[in-house]
Write a protein that holds these residues in place. Structure first.
Motif, mmCIF file in Angstrom:
data_model
loop_
_atom_site.group_PDB
_atom_site.id
_atom_site.type_symbol
_atom_site.label_atom_id
_atom_site.label_comp_id
_atom_site.label_asym_id
_atom_site.label_seq_id
_atom_site.Cartn_x
_atom_site.Cartn_y
_atom_site.Cartn_z
ATOM 1 N N UNK A 1 23.751 -53.540 -16.763
ATOM 2 C CA UNK A 1 24.682 -54.627 -17.047
ATOM 3 C C UNK A 1 25.631 -54.791 -15.866
ATOM 4 N N UNK A 2 25.631 -55.970 -15.271
ATOM 5 C CA UNK A 2 26.451 -56.226 -14.089
ATOM 6 C C UNK A 2 26.916 -57.677 -14.096
ATOM 7 N N UNK B 1 15.879 -44.541 -3.892
ATOM 8 C CA UNK B 1 16.036 -45.668 -4.810
ATOM 9 C C UNK B 1 16.579 -46.911 -4.122
ATOM 10 N N UNK B 2 17.401 -46.723 -3.086
ATOM 11 C CA UNK B 2 18.151 -47.838 -2.553
ATOM 12 C C UNK B 2 19.164 -48.308 -3.589
ATOM 13 N N UNK B 3 19.891 -49.338 -3.275
ATOM 14 C CA UNK B 3 20.840 -49.890 -4.233
ATOM 15 C C UNK B 3 22.242 -49.359 -4.056
ATOM 16 N N UNK B 4 23.156 -49.958 -4.815
ATOM 17 C CA UNK B 4 24.561 -49.586 -4.719
ATOM 18 C C UNK B 4 25.291 -49.928 -6.009
ATOM 19 N N UNK C 1 35.937 -54.314 -12.729
ATOM 20 C CA UNK C 1 34.511 -54.583 -12.941
ATOM 21 C C UNK C 1 33.641 -53.761 -12.001
ATOM 22 N N UNK C 2 32.433 -53.436 -12.481
ATOM 23 C CA UNK C 2 31.465 -52.716 -11.667
ATOM 24 C C UNK C 2 30.195 -53.535 -11.508
ATOM 25 N N UNK C 3 29.592 -53.487 -10.321
ATOM 26 C CA UNK C 3 28.432 -54.323 -10.000
ATOM 27 C C UNK C 3 27.292 -53.448 -9.472
ATOM 28 N N UNK C 4 26.145 -53.444 -10.178
ATOM 29 C CA UNK C 4 24.949 -52.742 -9.724
ATOM 30 C C UNK C 4 24.112 -53.667 -8.846
ATOM 31 N N UNK C 5 23.462 -53.085 -7.842
ATOM 32 C CA UNK C 5 22.553 -53.834 -6.989
ATOM 33 C C UNK C 5 21.388 -52.923 -6.604
ATOM 34 N N UNK C 6 20.140 -53.439 -6.737
ATOM 35 C CA UNK C 6 18.958 -52.637 -6.433
ATOM 36 C C UNK C 6 17.947 -53.458 -5.635
ATOM 37 N N UNK D 1 32.849 -44.134 -13.928
ATOM 38 C CA UNK D 1 31.939 -44.290 -15.060
ATOM 39 C C UNK D 1 31.922 -45.736 -15.516
ATOM 40 N N UNK D 2 30.763 -46.172 -15.976
ATOM 41 C CA UNK D 2 30.609 -47.485 -16.580
ATOM 42 C C UNK D 2 29.627 -47.361 -17.737
ATOM 43 N N UNK D 3 29.781 -48.204 -18.745
ATOM 44 C CA UNK D 3 28.916 -48.118 -19.910
ATOM 45 C C UNK D 3 28.745 -49.458 -20.580
ATOM 46 N N UNK D 4 27.706 -49.560 -21.383
ATOM 47 C CA UNK D 4 27.450 -50.779 -22.138
ATOM 48 C C UNK D 4 26.694 -50.439 -23.421
#
Length: 219
Positions: free
Chosen positions: A63-64, A202-205, A36-41, A89-92
């Motif tokens: 999508x996270x 942008x910040x985030x991870x 799984x991949x997790x976006x954070x901003x 890579x991640x996609x939705x």
């Protein structure tokens, strides 16, 4: 003669199957990872630079958690360090015209501390290898809105080679976004007036963790 040659080949193959790699001699590594991949901003930071409405659309697209895969190719130097490239890579909504996703490409250097533990041994007694890596590269992500730019990456890997040339493992990897461009229309990134600057970054991870399969070429 042929029979004896085949038997010798089978014995050699069975021996190498259960034998740990000779890590100290280095070699090429190819790894396929999934998890799984997790976006954070930082919504406030982004909204202050590109407008609250643009930030809301962008963040609602991400999508996270989502499915993510990674490919890594590297060369290990005498068991101590590795140099290579990593693509994640991640996609939705891939079956829709407004599909979204992201890609991250980095060059990395990794340190393998267990080589110091068995420094005076020609071969480790077990096929365990642990490494920590740092990478720098480029990333992009979007669906209706988008961003891209510089990324920094850190990761931790633990691999067990049950055969000389094949290993399985666990990993965790964080990519820290330093993006400086925001696209109002992600699919029209080359359109005049479509790009907004993000001078404060942008910040985030993007965090990814899961399982990996590693193939090794070399002793």
């Amino acid at each position: 003669m042929i029979r004896w040659a085949l038997m010798a080949t089978m014995v050699a193959a069975s021996t190498s199957f259960g034998e740990p790699p000779k890590f100290s001699e280095g070699g090429f590594l190819f790894s396929l990872s999934y998890g799984p991949g997790f976006w954070s901003f930082d919504k406030a930071l982004l909204g202050a630079q590109v407008g609250a409405s643009n930030a809301d659309v962008y963040l609602s697209d991400a999508v996270s958690p989502g499915h993510a895969v990674a490919l890594r190719l590297g060369y290990n130097i005498l068991g101590h360090a590795s140099l290579g490239v990593d693509f994640s890579a991640t996609g939705w909504r891939l079956d829709q015209p407004t599909r979204g996703g992201g890609g991250l490409l980095t060059g990395f250097v990794a340190w393998h501390p267990l080589e110091l533990v068995w420094l005076k041994k020609a071969q480790r007694p077990i096929g365990l290898d642990v490494s920590t890596m740092f990478g720098v590269g480029y990333g992009i992500m979007g669906q209706n809105r988008g961003m891209d730019g510089l990324v920094l990456q850190w990761g931790l890997n633990a691999d067990y080679f049950f055969a000389r040339y094949v290993g399985v493992g666990l990993f965790a990897k964080g990519t820290f976004l330093q993006w400086d461009k925001f696209y109002i229309d992600y699919n029209g990134r080359d359109l005049p007036g479509n790009t907004l600057p993000v001078p404060r970054g942008s910040g985030g991870s993007f965090w990814m963790l899961g399982v990996s399969l590693t193939l090794r070429a070399g002793e």
